[in-house]
Every structure is written in C-alpha cells, then in structure tokens.
Design an enzyme around this catalytic site. Structure first.
Site, PDB file in Angstrom:
ATOM      1  N   HIS A   1       0.853  -1.179   0.000  1.00 46.83           N
ATOM      2  CA  HIS A   1       0.000   0.000   0.000  1.00 46.83           C
ATOM      3  C   HIS A   1       0.898   1.240   0.000  1.00 46.83           C
ATOM      4  O   HIS A   1       2.037   1.179   0.429  1.00 46.83           O
ATOM      5  CB  HIS A   1      -0.876  -0.038   1.262  1.00 46.83           C
ATOM      6  CG  HIS A   1      -1.885   1.042   1.309  1.00 46.83           C
ATOM      7  ND1 HIS A   1      -1.591   2.319   1.754  1.00 46.83           N
ATOM      8  CD2 HIS A   1      -3.185   1.048   0.950  1.00 46.83           C
ATOM      9  CE1 HIS A   1      -2.690   3.052   1.669  1.00 46.83           C
ATOM     10  NE2 HIS A   1      -3.660   2.315   1.191  1.00 46.83           N
TER      11      HIS A   1
ATOM     12  N   ASP B   1     -11.274   1.632  -1.053  1.00 45.70           N
ATOM     13  CA  ASP B   1     -10.289   2.469  -0.372  1.00 45.70           C
ATOM     14  C   ASP B   1     -11.012   3.298   0.711  1.00 45.70           C
ATOM     15  O   ASP B   1     -10.674   4.459   0.976  1.00 45.70           O
ATOM     16  CB  ASP B   1      -9.562   3.406  -1.339  1.00 45.70           C
ATOM     17  CG  ASP B   1      -8.131   3.644  -0.860  1.00 45.70           C
ATOM     18  OD1 ASP B   1      -7.334   4.197  -1.645  1.00 45.70           O
ATOM     19  OD2 ASP B   1      -7.816   3.288   0.284  1.00 45.70           O
TER      20      ASP B   1
HETATM   21  C1  LIG Z   1      -3.263   6.682   4.495  1.00 47.72           C
HETATM   22  O1  LIG Z   1      -3.993   7.790   4.069  1.00 47.72           O
HETATM   23  C2  LIG Z   1      -4.535   7.817   2.823  1.00 47.72           C
HETATM   24  C3  LIG Z   1      -5.119   8.989   2.408  1.00 47.72           C
HETATM   25  C4  LIG Z   1      -5.693   9.067   1.151  1.00 47.72           C
HETATM   26  C5  LIG Z   1      -6.313  10.330   0.680  1.00 47.72           C
HETATM   27  O2  LIG Z   1      -7.297  10.253  -0.081  1.00 47.72           O
HETATM   28  O3  LIG Z   1      -5.821  11.393   1.077  1.00 47.72           O
HETATM   29  C6  LIG Z   1      -5.666   8.010   0.278  1.00 47.72           C
HETATM   30  C7  LIG Z   1      -5.068   6.822   0.716  1.00 47.72           C
HETATM   31  C8  LIG Z   1      -5.008   5.675  -0.232  1.00 47.72           C
HETATM   32  O4  LIG Z   1      -5.040   5.921  -1.442  1.00 47.72           O
HETATM   33  O5  LIG Z   1      -4.933   4.546   0.205  1.00 47.72           O
HETATM   34  C9  LIG Z   1      -4.488   6.730   1.965  1.00 47.72           C
HETATM   35 MN   LIG Z   2      -5.701   2.801   0.591  1.00 53.12          MN
END
Ligand SMILES: COc1cc(C(=O)O)cc(C(=O)O)c1
Ligand SMILES: [Mn+2]
Length: 340
Positions: free
Chosen positions: A179, A302
C-alpha cells in the site's frame, strides 16, 4: 446480484492512532508527517486532513461502515491497518503494535466472518520477527494475507535484508499488499508541493518505484511464487508496462541492469495482482483488464478515504461480461486472499 468483496479497506486501533499522534508531535521529517498530523493530531493540522475527518471512519467497523455496506450491498471488507501502519515507529514498538492490531483484526473476522476478512501487519525493519509474525498470523490467526506500506526508513524491497519476509509469505501463500505511504526522504524532493506528496501523485511514484526495484532487482527469481498486490489500478505500471519492458531489456543487454530470468512484463503479470482502489475510471479499468488479464484485477473501495457508494456504482455500472464481473467483484479476491 454479484458478491462484492472490497479489498483495500482501511482501519485502525486506538493504540496505533495514539502512537501516531506522538509521532506527529515528534521530530520526524518524514513526508507522512503531514497526513499523520492531520488525521491523528487534528488540532495541529497543517495538511487539511483534519477537516476530512477520516479517523472516525478508520476506527469504526460495525457502525457506519457496516450499515453502509448493508445499504450499498457490499458483502465484505478486507480490512488493512491504514498507512503508514507501524512503519514510523521504532522496530520494537512496531513489532508489538503489529501483533496487537493483528489480534484485534482476527477477533473482528472471527466475530463476523461473513462480512470481514483481514490482512496482517508486520514490522519490515525487524525482518526476522516479521517472518515469525507472518507464521503466527497465517497459522494461528488464519488471517488472509499481509499489508505493508511502501518504503521502510527509505529502504525498498529489492534489499535482501527484507527477504526473510518474502520467504515466510511465499511459504504460506500469503499475498503481500504493498500500500502507499508518503515518499521516502530520498524520493520526496519536488513532490512536497501542491499536495503532490499525497494520493494524487507521490503515492503512485512511491509504490511504483518499489515494484520496479523488486522486478528489476530479481526478487521474483528468488521467490517465484511470491504474490504482491498493489492498489490504484496498478500504480500507473499497467499503462507504462510496454515502455518499462522495452527499456529494461535494453538496459540488461548493455549491462546497465542485472540479468533476470523473466521480463518485467512477465513478472508483473505472474507475480502481481492489483485493485481498482481510488481509480473509478471505466476506461482505465477496461485497459487494465485487456492489457494484464482479468485474473489480475480486483475491485476495492479504499474506504474511508473514498466514499463507499460511488465505488459501488462504478463497478456495478462497469460494462463487462458476467465472467469478468465475478472475477472482479469476488472471484479473484477469494483466490488471492483465501476468502471462503
Ligand atoms: C493513508 O492515508 C490515505 C489517504 C488518502 C487520501 O485520499 O488522502 C488516500 C489513501 C489511499 O489511497 O490509500 C491513503
Ligand atoms: Mn488505501
């Protein structure tokens, strides 16, 4: 109605959240500090993440999350300790908190096996203890695979010090989901402006760089059965795979890149699967399926970073054959993550 298993669903526990709050207040210069400060130390929010209020959604399992799953017809969430996981903590704290969150995750899955499955965390910066935790979670806790977030202290997975982790994962047929997290200190340079450090750009660069280092570094020659999952429609690699393949084979010919048993395209096709998390673009999905094969593509939301309903609408409106739909929505996930 097709069974829907969402496979990059973020979650956390109070102890990890609290430890990340301490990191947010500490001396770390990591690119992740922006996000960690925003989410876990919202009164010191310099990133805007505090306003997006992700923390509630991360901690919640059987409240909002489950009721939205019921409302939108999502059968299962494959839960993962959200990025950056335990990787900003010292190796001992990371090892302890990974085991604690794995125990909590196993409890959730035991209580609602029809609704939740889970990927176990580990501390990459303690590879031998990580390998032991992988044995434990796959044998005793019966979790569904492994999650890790990009680099660890700036090191990438072509580094042989991490290979005891791959040995254990391969032995248990445990897929490792790589990830994203913020870019490493050596990568972050021009990526820290315009919110580019986030999921908008650097996340893809960070994971894509890890993927290429593994493929070009010959990791899959040592671990031919190791399976890696990545999110976000393959972190740009499916679109670029022709050029990656051409330029790497040219580099091997002139001695700029080490010889490998298989080509970059073969490693990507044979040793990787990827999810649609955070890329709700039907054209990109059709290309990815046609280019890399339907067995390598898995639906994901997600959540809570992406809202649940649009991700469900996206996949339910996606034009595909019944066979493709079953593979995308649950078949591939059942195979790759050992979900009954
Ligand atoms: C850990 O924090 C995250 C933030 C976001 C965001 O949309 O800002 C996207 C993901 C992700 O794409 O998994 C993760
Ligand atoms: Mn994610």
């Amino acid at each position: 109605k097709c069974r829907l298993i969402a496979c990059e669903e973020a979650w956390t526990i109070p102890e990890v959240a609290e430890e990340l709050r301490q990191v947010a207040r500490g001396p770390s210069q990591s690119a992740d500090k922006l996000l960690v400060g925003g989410i876990y130390d919202a009164d010191h929010d310099a990133s805007g993440y505090g306003k997006m209020n992700f923390l509630e959604g991360l901690k919640d399992v059987e409240g909002q999350r489950l009721s939205q799953m019921d409302e939108f017809g999502v059968d299962m969430h494959l839960l993962t300790l959200t990025a950056p996981g335990v990787q900003m903590f010292d190796a001992d704290t990371a090892t302890e908190l990974a085991a604690l969150s794995n125990d909590r995750l196993a409890e959730i899955c035991r209580k609602r096996p029809d609704r939740f499955a889970g990927l176990a965390s580990f501390a990459p910066h303690s590879p031998k203890r990580a390998a032991k935790e992988i044995d434990r979670v796959m044998t005793d806790l019966k979790l569904n695979g492994l999650i890790v977030n990009g680099h660890t202290n700036g090191d990438y997975f072509d580094d042989p010090k991490f290979w005891p982790i791959f040995e254990a994962a391969e032995a248990h047929d445990a897929t490792i989901y790589i990830h994203p997290r913020g870019p490493s200190d050596t990568l972050k340079g021009p990526l820290m402006d315009y919110a580019m450090d986030s999921a908008m750009w650097a996340y893809g660069v960070e994971v894509g760089t890890n993927m290429l280092r593994m493929m070009a570094g010959g990791v899959f020659d040592h671990f031919p059965k190791l399976r890696i999952c990545v999110g976000h429609m393959g972190e740009m690699v499916p679109f670029f795979i022709w050029r990656i393949n051409f330029m790497n084979s040219r580099a091997q010919k002139v001695g700029r890149a080490p010889k490998t048993q298989r080509s970059m395209e073969e490693y990507f096709r044979d040793n990787f699967v990827f999810t649609t998390s955070g890329v709700e673009d039907p054209l990109a999905l059709r290309y990815a399926i046609d280019r890399m094969g339907i067995d390598n593509v898995i639906w994901a939301i997600d959540y809570p970073y992406q809202p649940m309903k649009p991700a469900v609408d996206f996949i339910e409106n996606f034009e595909c054959t019944d066979a493709e739909r079953h593979a995308l929505c649950h078949g591939n996930a059942e195979r790759v993550f050992h979900i009954a």
